[in-house]
Design a protein around this motif. Structure first.
Motif, PDB file in Angstrom:
ATOM      1  N   ILE A  45       0.888  -1.217  -0.292  1.00 52.37           N
ATOM      2  CA  ILE A  45      -0.623   0.509   0.065  1.00 52.37           C
ATOM      3  C   ILE A  45       1.052   1.251   0.183  1.00 52.37           C
ATOM      4  O   ILE A  45       2.078   1.247   0.759  1.00 52.37           O
ATOM      5  CB  ILE A  45      -1.123   0.007   1.016  1.00 52.37           C
ATOM      6  CG1 ILE A  45      -1.505  -1.131   1.633  1.00 52.37           C
ATOM      7  CG2 ILE A  45      -1.616   0.748   1.122  1.00 52.37           C
ATOM      8  CD1 ILE A  45      -2.736  -1.646   1.051  1.00 52.37           C
ATOM      9  N   ILE A  46       0.466   2.302  -0.796  1.00 48.99           N
ATOM     10  CA  ILE A  46       1.507   3.721  -0.804  1.00 48.99           C
ATOM     11  C   ILE A  46       0.416   4.969  -0.797  1.00 48.99           C
ATOM     12  O   ILE A  46      -0.931   4.442  -1.808  1.00 48.99           O
ATOM     13  CB  ILE A  46       2.484   3.659  -2.435  1.00 48.99           C
ATOM     14  CG1 ILE A  46       3.503   2.375  -1.897  1.00 48.99           C
ATOM     15  CG2 ILE A  46       2.996   5.211  -2.153  1.00 48.99           C
ATOM     16  CD1 ILE A  46       3.927   2.530  -3.304  1.00 48.99           C
ATOM     17  N   ILE A  47       0.516   5.879   0.141  1.00 51.78           N
ATOM     18  CA  ILE A  47      -0.444   6.535   0.261  1.00 51.78           C
ATOM     19  C   ILE A  47       0.625   7.176  -0.726  1.00 51.78           C
ATOM     20  O   ILE A  47       1.557   7.928  -0.990  1.00 51.78           O
ATOM     21  CB  ILE A  47      -0.531   7.254   1.683  1.00 51.78           C
ATOM     22  CG1 ILE A  47      -0.774   5.603   2.447  1.00 51.78           C
ATOM     23  CG2 ILE A  47      -0.931   8.674   1.478  1.00 51.78           C
ATOM     24  CD1 ILE A  47      -2.348   5.157   2.355  1.00 51.78           C
ATOM     25  N   ASP A  48      -0.798   8.333  -1.412  1.00 47.20           N
ATOM     26  CA  ASP A  48      -0.465   9.305  -2.352  1.00 47.20           C
ATOM     27  C   ASP A  48      -0.964  10.905  -1.516  1.00 47.20           C
ATOM     28  O   ASP A  48      -1.803  11.135  -1.566  1.00 47.20           O
ATOM     29  CB  ASP A  48      -0.882   9.609  -3.859  1.00 47.20           C
ATOM     30  CG  ASP A  48      -0.385  10.316  -4.387  1.00 47.20           C
ATOM     31  OD1 ASP A  48       0.279  11.246  -3.769  1.00 47.20           O
ATOM     32  OD2 ASP A  48      -0.621  10.691  -5.320  1.00 47.20           O
ATOM     33  N   GLN A  61      -8.111   6.334   0.390  1.00 50.19           N
ATOM     34  CA  GLN A  61      -7.107   5.896  -0.716  1.00 50.19           C
ATOM     35  C   GLN A  61      -6.378   4.245   0.512  1.00 50.19           C
ATOM     36  O   GLN A  61      -6.337   3.096  -1.096  1.00 50.19           O
ATOM     37  CB  GLN A  61      -5.928   6.482  -0.799  1.00 50.19           C
ATOM     38  CG  GLN A  61      -6.163   8.068  -0.986  1.00 50.19           C
ATOM     39  CD  GLN A  61      -4.342   8.268  -0.624  1.00 50.19           C
ATOM     40  OE1 GLN A  61      -3.225   7.887  -1.258  1.00 50.19           O
ATOM     41  NE2 GLN A  61      -4.821   9.805  -0.243  1.00 50.19           N
ATOM     42  N   VAL A  62      -6.590   3.961   1.992  1.00 52.66           N
ATOM     43  CA  VAL A  62      -6.082   2.404   1.947  1.00 52.66           C
ATOM     44  C   VAL A  62      -7.246   1.324   1.398  1.00 52.66           C
ATOM     45  O   VAL A  62      -6.828   0.659   0.653  1.00 52.66           O
ATOM     46  CB  VAL A  62      -5.909   2.572   3.485  1.00 52.66           C
ATOM     47  CG1 VAL A  62      -6.111   1.346   3.830  1.00 52.66           C
ATOM     48  CG2 VAL A  62      -5.181   3.181   3.232  1.00 52.66           C
ATOM     49  N   ALA A  63      -8.111   2.462   1.395  1.00 52.78           N
ATOM     50  CA  ALA A  63      -9.434   1.268   2.018  1.00 52.78           C
ATOM     51  C   ALA A  63      -9.450   0.538  -0.012  1.00 52.78           C
ATOM     52  O   ALA A  63      -9.989  -0.064  -0.508  1.00 52.78           O
ATOM     53  CB  ALA A  63     -10.764   1.965   2.274  1.00 52.78           C
ATOM     54  N   GLU A  64      -9.207   1.890  -0.806  1.00 59.22           N
ATOM     55  CA  GLU A  64      -9.155   1.701  -2.620  1.00 59.22           C
ATOM     56  C   GLU A  64      -8.344   0.848  -2.778  1.00 59.22           C
ATOM     57  O   GLU A  64      -8.231   0.177  -3.339  1.00 59.22           O
ATOM     58  CB  GLU A  64      -9.283   2.989  -2.982  1.00 59.22           C
ATOM     59  CG  GLU A  64      -9.358   2.973  -4.528  1.00 59.22           C
ATOM     60  CD  GLU A  64     -10.968   2.107  -4.785  1.00 59.22           C
ATOM     61  OE1 GLU A  64     -10.894   1.278  -5.997  1.00 59.22           O
ATOM     62  OE2 GLU A  64     -11.400   2.688  -4.610  1.00 59.22           O
ATOM     63  N   LYS A  65      -6.894   0.737  -2.148  1.00 57.89           N
ATOM     64  CA  LYS A  65      -5.933  -0.246  -2.834  1.00 57.89           C
ATOM     65  C   LYS A  65      -5.618  -1.733  -2.119  1.00 57.89           C
ATOM     66  O   LYS A  65      -5.615  -2.453  -3.256  1.00 57.89           O
ATOM     67  CB  LYS A  65      -5.091   0.405  -1.786  1.00 57.89           C
ATOM     68  CG  LYS A  65      -4.341   1.841  -1.888  1.00 57.89           C
ATOM     69  CD  LYS A  65      -3.373   1.958  -3.472  1.00 57.89           C
ATOM     70  CE  LYS A  65      -2.725   3.700  -3.589  1.00 57.89           C
ATOM     71  NZ  LYS A  65      -1.919   3.834  -4.698  1.00 57.89           N
ATOM     72  N   PHE A  66      -6.531  -1.942  -0.981  1.00 57.09           N
ATOM     73  CA  PHE A  66      -6.769  -2.877  -0.739  1.00 57.09           C
ATOM     74  C   PHE A  66      -8.347  -4.039  -1.740  1.00 57.09           C
ATOM     75  O   PHE A  66      -7.958  -4.648  -1.464  1.00 57.09           O
ATOM     76  CB  PHE A  66      -7.876  -3.093   1.159  1.00 57.09           C
ATOM     77  CG  PHE A  66      -6.716  -3.341   1.832  1.00 57.09           C
ATOM     78  CD1 PHE A  66      -6.034  -4.333   1.986  1.00 57.09           C
ATOM     79  CD2 PHE A  66      -5.981  -2.643   2.370  1.00 57.09           C
ATOM     80  CE1 PHE A  66      -4.290  -4.380   2.968  1.00 57.09           C
ATOM     81  CE2 PHE A  66      -4.998  -2.463   3.716  1.00 57.09           C
ATOM     82  CZ  PHE A  66      -4.405  -3.746   3.681  1.00 57.09           C
ATOM     83  N   LYS A  67      -9.447  -2.579  -1.934  1.00 57.42           N
ATOM     84  CA  LYS A  67     -10.342  -3.124  -3.243  1.00 57.42           C
ATOM     85  C   LYS A  67     -10.065  -3.996  -4.038  1.00 57.42           C
ATOM     86  O   LYS A  67      -9.903  -4.707  -4.591  1.00 57.42           O
ATOM     87  CB  LYS A  67     -11.550  -2.714  -2.818  1.00 57.42           C
ATOM     88  CG  LYS A  67     -12.066  -2.028  -2.270  1.00 57.42           C
ATOM     89  CD  LYS A  67     -13.163  -1.197  -2.097  1.00 57.42           C
ATOM     90  CE  LYS A  67     -14.106  -0.117  -1.251  1.00 57.42           C
ATOM     91  NZ  LYS A  67     -14.900   0.802  -1.325  1.00 57.42           N
ATOM     92  N   MET A  68      -9.019  -3.065  -4.856  1.00 59.35           N
ATOM     93  CA  MET A  68      -7.742  -3.558  -5.764  1.00 59.35           C
ATOM     94  C   MET A  68      -7.913  -5.147  -5.515  1.00 59.35           C
ATOM     95  O   MET A  68      -7.190  -5.116  -6.159  1.00 59.35           O
ATOM     96  CB  MET A  68      -7.180  -2.202  -6.565  1.00 59.35           C
ATOM     97  CG  MET A  68      -7.832  -0.766  -6.873  1.00 59.35           C
ATOM     98  SD  MET A  68      -8.523  -1.190  -8.133  1.00 59.35           S
ATOM     99  CE  MET A  68      -7.639  -1.994  -9.489  1.00 59.35           C
ATOM    100  N   LEU A  69      -7.031  -4.690  -4.641  1.00 55.16           N
ATOM    101  CA  LEU A  69      -5.665  -6.321  -4.096  1.00 55.16           C
ATOM    102  C   LEU A  69      -7.065  -7.026  -4.180  1.00 55.16           C
ATOM    103  O   LEU A  69      -6.574  -8.547  -4.370  1.00 55.16           O
ATOM    104  CB  LEU A  69      -4.759  -5.690  -3.129  1.00 55.16           C
ATOM    105  CG  LEU A  69      -3.709  -4.595  -3.094  1.00 55.16           C
ATOM    106  CD1 LEU A  69      -3.531  -4.553  -1.661  1.00 55.16           C
ATOM    107  CD2 LEU A  69      -2.721  -5.614  -3.912  1.00 55.16           C
ATOM    108  N   ILE A  70      -8.084  -7.188  -3.826  1.00 57.82           N
ATOM    109  CA  ILE A  70      -9.033  -8.206  -3.429  1.00 57.82           C
ATOM    110  C   ILE A  70      -9.362  -8.070  -4.409  1.00 57.82           C
ATOM    111  O   ILE A  70      -9.711  -9.674  -4.625  1.00 57.82           O
ATOM    112  CB  ILE A  70     -10.120  -7.515  -1.998  1.00 57.82           C
ATOM    113  CG1 ILE A  70      -9.196  -7.761  -1.238  1.00 57.82           C
ATOM    114  CG2 ILE A  70     -11.292  -9.455  -2.418  1.00 57.82           C
ATOM    115  CD1 ILE A  70     -10.286  -6.837  -0.015  1.00 57.82           C
TER     116      ILE A  70
END
Length: 123
Positions: free
Chosen positions: A2-5, A15-24
């Motif tokens: 996870i990388i925060i912009d 952003q954190v939630a969206e990154k996890f959604k994409m990974l899942i």
């Protein structure tokens, strides 16, 4: 992972939630796999644990994860979520095609653009 912009205008928890959604959804995280603990992820990203907790709460509301009391957070089954995302994408495509037709784009032009697209699947 996870990388925060920090230039992104969205809150960090989104952003954190969206990154996890994409990974899942992309299969990088499997059903019933344990999520990183709130504390360890907060330390790794150098952000407040409350921010991670808020992201996890959002993921749970959206059906991406579930909580087991005393054990942590785990990835939920993704088949239904993936199907919903596919349907949402197709709805967006249909909306864009209708808009393009309203602006005079021909069916042949639409088909031509789709034909030029390189399709890559992560099978």
């Amino acid at each position: 992972m996870i990388i925060i912009d920090y230039k992104d205008t969205r809150p960090i928890y989104e952003q954190v939630a969206e990154k996890f959604k994409m990974l899942i959804l992309k299969g990088a995280m499997q059903a019933d796999e344990q999520m990183p603990s709130v504390r360890s992820l907060a330390m790794e990203l150098s952000i407040n644990p409350n921010t991670i907790q808020k992201a996890y709460a959002q993921l749970e509301r959206d059906g991406f994860i579930y909580t087991v009391k005393g054990r942590g957070n785990f990835i939920a089954g993704t088949e239904k979520l993936l199907e919903e995302k596919r349907k949402s994408c197709l709805d967006e495509i249909l909306k864009l095609v209708k808009e393009a037709l309203e602006y005079g784009v021909t069916r042949e032009e639409i088909i031509s653009v789709i034909g030029q697209t390189t399709f890559v699947r992560a099978d």
